[in-house]
Design an enzyme around this catalytic site. Structure first.
Site, mmCIF file in Angstrom:
data_model
loop_
_atom_site.group_PDB
_atom_site.id
_atom_site.type_symbol
_atom_site.label_atom_id
_atom_site.label_comp_id
_atom_site.label_asym_id
_atom_site.label_seq_id
_atom_site.Cartn_x
_atom_site.Cartn_y
_atom_site.Cartn_z
ATOM 1 N N LYS A 136 31.972 39.585 35.271
ATOM 2 C CA LYS A 136 32.997 38.899 36.096
ATOM 3 C C LYS A 136 32.508 39.721 37.547
ATOM 4 C CE LYS A 136 38.042 38.633 36.990
ATOM 5 N NZ LYS A 136 39.259 38.517 36.377
ATOM 6 N N LYS A 160 31.485 34.603 34.938
ATOM 7 C CA LYS A 160 32.762 34.081 36.083
ATOM 8 C C LYS A 160 32.511 34.521 37.358
ATOM 9 C CE LYS A 160 37.554 34.491 36.117
ATOM 10 N NZ LYS A 160 38.895 35.331 35.748
HETATM 11 C C1 PBG Z 1 42.607 38.495 36.386
HETATM 12 C C2 PBG Z 1 42.218 37.132 36.476
HETATM 13 C C3 PBG Z 1 41.534 36.414 37.525
HETATM 14 C C4 PBG Z 1 41.100 35.433 36.955
HETATM 15 C C5 PBG Z 1 41.258 35.240 35.603
HETATM 16 N N1 PBG Z 1 41.987 36.610 35.224
HETATM 17 C C6 PBG Z 1 41.631 36.800 38.929
HETATM 18 C C7 PBG Z 1 41.172 38.145 39.413
HETATM 19 O O1 PBG Z 1 40.610 39.054 38.682
HETATM 20 O O2 PBG Z 1 41.807 38.492 40.402
HETATM 21 C C8 PBG Z 1 40.420 34.184 37.872
HETATM 22 C C9 PBG Z 1 40.817 32.927 37.332
HETATM 23 C C10 PBG Z 1 40.430 31.853 38.412
HETATM 24 O O3 PBG Z 1 40.348 31.902 39.722
HETATM 25 O O4 PBG Z 1 40.550 30.550 37.882
HETATM 26 N N2 PBG Z 1 42.799 39.381 35.389
#
Ligand code: PBG
Length: 327
Positions: A197, A250
């Site tokens: 991520k 992601k």
């Molecule tokens: C946070 C989380 C995020 C997303 C999923 N879980 C945002 C972040 O890490 O700040 C993003 C999902 C998206 O943008 O569709 N744990």
């Protein structure tokens, strides 16, 4: 054998032959539908930076789930929006067995038992700092955060979640969650690890949706540097060794090379998260009449499959599945 004997256009001559030689296909069961849930009653609020996407209160959720099931979607990924008054720096509400997430899981498993329920495991929606872990002296501290995350996973499993999906990027959390769930008797609850991520600016609209933007700094000390690929493979390798059942990359579209490399290197189901900013870009361009929304949506989703994704978490899940089954 070269031109003119070899003419690749022969296999593109008609719709029939194009279908016959098509290498990748989308199916409704490829999709994981993210769901945003809010407290209260009779709530269905559109997220301003995600046109056509809503936050639901539990009493309004049934209809949406039925529509998803109708088009063949088999899994949902739950996120909850937590009121400011329930946020702190310890994740107290995150591990409340009667919290909104836990109640949502119970509601869905009671009423739609065949729907595969995945839950987001991360502290940011519950954090007064908007960070994915506990903050001490301006730092997001790893090991104390992992303890909370492991408890959170157990609490979700207890509520009936089929799979927990840690999106926090703390080190060692997969092993800790696996052990905690096993010790509590939930050895059949799976883990989909957000393994690679990245610290991405494509998450903007999601943070609007959950009111979870970091209150200070950014997430670069735990989420990955967008410049790195080797590191993604190390993350995936670790998560697999700690017990992940599915690994995730992601965001999606700007990271197809990462999806591909993960699939090439590991024999494990790979999911990709087609994140909020990717959704917003397509919606915005379509609103302006600059892109054909349906075509661009289907093309991007298919690209995930070609890159090697087995599963796609996407805000387009219902729309895309609807198109697929009507064809
Ligand atoms: C946070 C989380 C995020 C997303 C999923 N879980 C945002 C972040 O890490 O700040 C993003 C999902 C998206 O943008 O569709 N744990």
């Amino acid at each position: 054998m070269k031109y003119p004997k070899t003419r690749l256009r022969r296999n593109r001559k008609s719709s029939a032959i194009r279908d016959m030689v098509q290498e990748n296909r989308l199916h409704p069961s490829d999709f994981i539908a993210p769901i945003f849930i809010v407290e209260g009653k009779k709530q269905k609020e559109e997220i301003s930076s995600m046109p056509g996407y809503y936050r639901y209160s539990l009493d309004m959720l049934g209809r949406e789930l039925e529509e998803l099931i109708e088009v063949g979607i088999e899994s949902v990924l739950l996120f909850v929006k937590v009121p400011e008054s329930k946020k702190d720096n310890k994740g107290t509400e995150a591990i409340n067995d009667n919290g909104l997430m836990q109640k949502s899981v119970q509601f869905i498993k009671e009423n739609y038992p065949d729907l595969y329920v995945m839950t987001d495991v991360a502290m940011d929606p519950y954090s007064s700092y908007g960070h994915d872990g506990i903050v001490e002296d301006g730092e997001i501290v790893n090991d104390p955060s992992v303890e909370v995350l492991a408890k959170m996973a157990v609490s979700h499993a207890k509520a009936g979640a089929d799979m927990v999906a840690p999106s926090d990027m703390m080190d060692g959390r997969i092993g800790a969650m696996r052990k905690a769930m096993d010790d509590a008797g939930f050895e059949n609850t799976g883990i989909m690890a957000y393994s690679a991520k990245y610290a991405s600016s494509f998450y903007g609209p999601f943070r609007d949706a959950l009111d979870s933007a970091p209150g200070f700094g950014d997430k670069k000390t735990y989420q990955m540097n967008p410049a790195n690929l080797d590191e993604a493979l190390r993350e995936v390798e670790l998560d697999i060794s700690e017990g992940a059942d599915i690994v995730m990359v992601k965001p999606g579209m700007p990271y197809l090379d990462v999806v591909h490399a993960v699939k090439q290197n590991f024999n494990i189901p790979v999911s990709v998260y087609n994140v909020s900013g990717e959704y917003a870009m397509i919606k915005a361009a379509a609103e302006k009449g600059w892109l054909n929304e349906k075509e661009v949506m289907m093309e991007s989703l298919l690209a995930f499959k070609r890159a090697g994704a087995d599963l796609i978490a996407t805000y387009f899940a219902k729309e895309a599945a609807g198109l697929i089954i009507s064809q």
